[in-house]
Scaffold this motif. Structure first.
Motif, PDB file in Angstrom:
ATOM      1  N   ARG A 153      44.881  38.705  39.447  1.00  0.00           N
ATOM      2  CA  ARG A 153      45.544  37.906  40.762  1.00  0.00           C
ATOM      3  C   ARG A 153      44.589  37.309  41.785  1.00  0.00           C
ATOM      4  O   ARG A 153      45.526  37.085  42.683  1.00  0.00           O
ATOM      5  CB  ARG A 153      46.966  39.085  41.695  1.00  0.00           C
ATOM      6  N   ASN A 154      43.854  38.090  41.880  1.00  0.00           N
ATOM      7  CA  ASN A 154      43.165  37.717  43.061  1.00  0.00           C
ATOM      8  C   ASN A 154      41.605  36.501  42.439  1.00  0.00           C
ATOM      9  O   ASN A 154      40.478  37.082  42.496  1.00  0.00           O
ATOM     10  CB  ASN A 154      41.855  39.208  43.238  1.00  0.00           C
ATOM     11  N   PRO A 155      41.824  35.297  42.277  1.00  0.00           N
ATOM     12  CA  PRO A 155      40.677  34.327  42.413  1.00  0.00           C
ATOM     13  C   PRO A 155      39.621  33.553  43.182  1.00  0.00           C
ATOM     14  O   PRO A 155      38.744  33.387  42.827  1.00  0.00           O
ATOM     15  CB  PRO A 155      41.717  33.085  42.013  1.00  0.00           C
ATOM     16  N   ALA A 156      39.925  34.370  44.269  1.00  0.00           N
ATOM     17  CA  ALA A 156      38.534  34.318  45.007  1.00  0.00           C
ATOM     18  C   ALA A 156      37.766  35.236  44.548  1.00  0.00           C
ATOM     19  O   ALA A 156      36.970  35.243  45.088  1.00  0.00           O
ATOM     20  CB  ALA A 156      39.212  35.070  46.406  1.00  0.00           C
ATOM     21  N   SER A 157      37.643  36.584  44.277  1.00  0.00           N
ATOM     22  CA  SER A 157      36.581  37.808  43.781  1.00  0.00           C
ATOM     23  C   SER A 157      36.137  36.712  42.524  1.00  0.00           C
ATOM     24  O   SER A 157      35.460  37.096  42.389  1.00  0.00           O
ATOM     25  CB  SER A 157      37.313  38.855  43.571  1.00  0.00           C
TER      26      SER A 157
END
Length: 194
Positions: A153-157
């Protein structure tokens, strides 16, 4: 009967502990340096940020606790368990954190973790810091494989990992407990000479 010897470790014990933790230069005027006790206020404030709280469930609650963490970080280096750096602008302003953890010298494997403060997001700070740490760990120290994982759920990472050459290898189902329940985790890795 002659027994076969074990394979030698990829990295010799003592390589890190016998020298001070390095300061690593990063493109764009960034510097990775060991944490200093005076960094406690920005470190503590980072864990008040909603985005960082989403992905990091182990959080300090006081500056005293932060300084205790910093002492643990120093001991990690001496015991060759890990390295923890402040991501800074020219060694002064703290922009984030990056760490090399779970050091396995026998197999030449380690884990990477990072976060950046809100003011540093979207400017390539995390990917530049990750690239610099990766180059040092693979080319200078001799690790063979570096891994990182993050919530799906963390697309930035995920973007940081891919931009830094960490290939997505798969999904670890229900692998991490966050404040809102269990998360699937993407597993990324970077291999030396690939």
């Amino acid at each position: 009967m002659t027994r076969a010897l074990s394979t030698p470790p990829v990295i010799a014990s003592g390589l890190l502990a016998d020298s001070p933790q390095p300061v690593l230069r990063v493109t764009g005027g960034l510097l990775l340096r060991p944490w200093e006790d005076t960094d406690a206020p920005p470190f503590l404030s980072a864990y008040q940020d909603g985005e960082i709280r989403l992905w990091h469930t182990r959080r300090p609650s006081t500056e005293v606790q932060v300084r205790e963490w910093f002492e643990t970080y120093r001991q990690d280096w001496k015991r060759e368990k890990g390295g923890h750096w402040a991501i800074t602008r020219d060694g002064a302003e703290v922009l984030g954190r990056i760490a090399l953890r779970g050091l396995d010298f026998d197999d030449g494997i380690a884990d990477v973790a990072y976060w950046v403060l809100p003011a540093a997001r979207g400017a390539g700070v995390a990917s530049r810091a990750l690239s610099a740490l990766t180059t040092w760990a693979l080319e200078e120290i001799g690790f063979h494989r570096l891994e990182l994982d993050h919530s799906t759920r963390n697309p930035a990472s995920c973007r940081v990992a891919i931009k830094s050459g960490y290939l997505l290898e798969g999904t670890k189902r229900s692998a991490a407990l966050h404040d809102d329940g269990r998360h699937d985790m993407h597993l990324h890795a970077r291999i030396r000479d690939y």
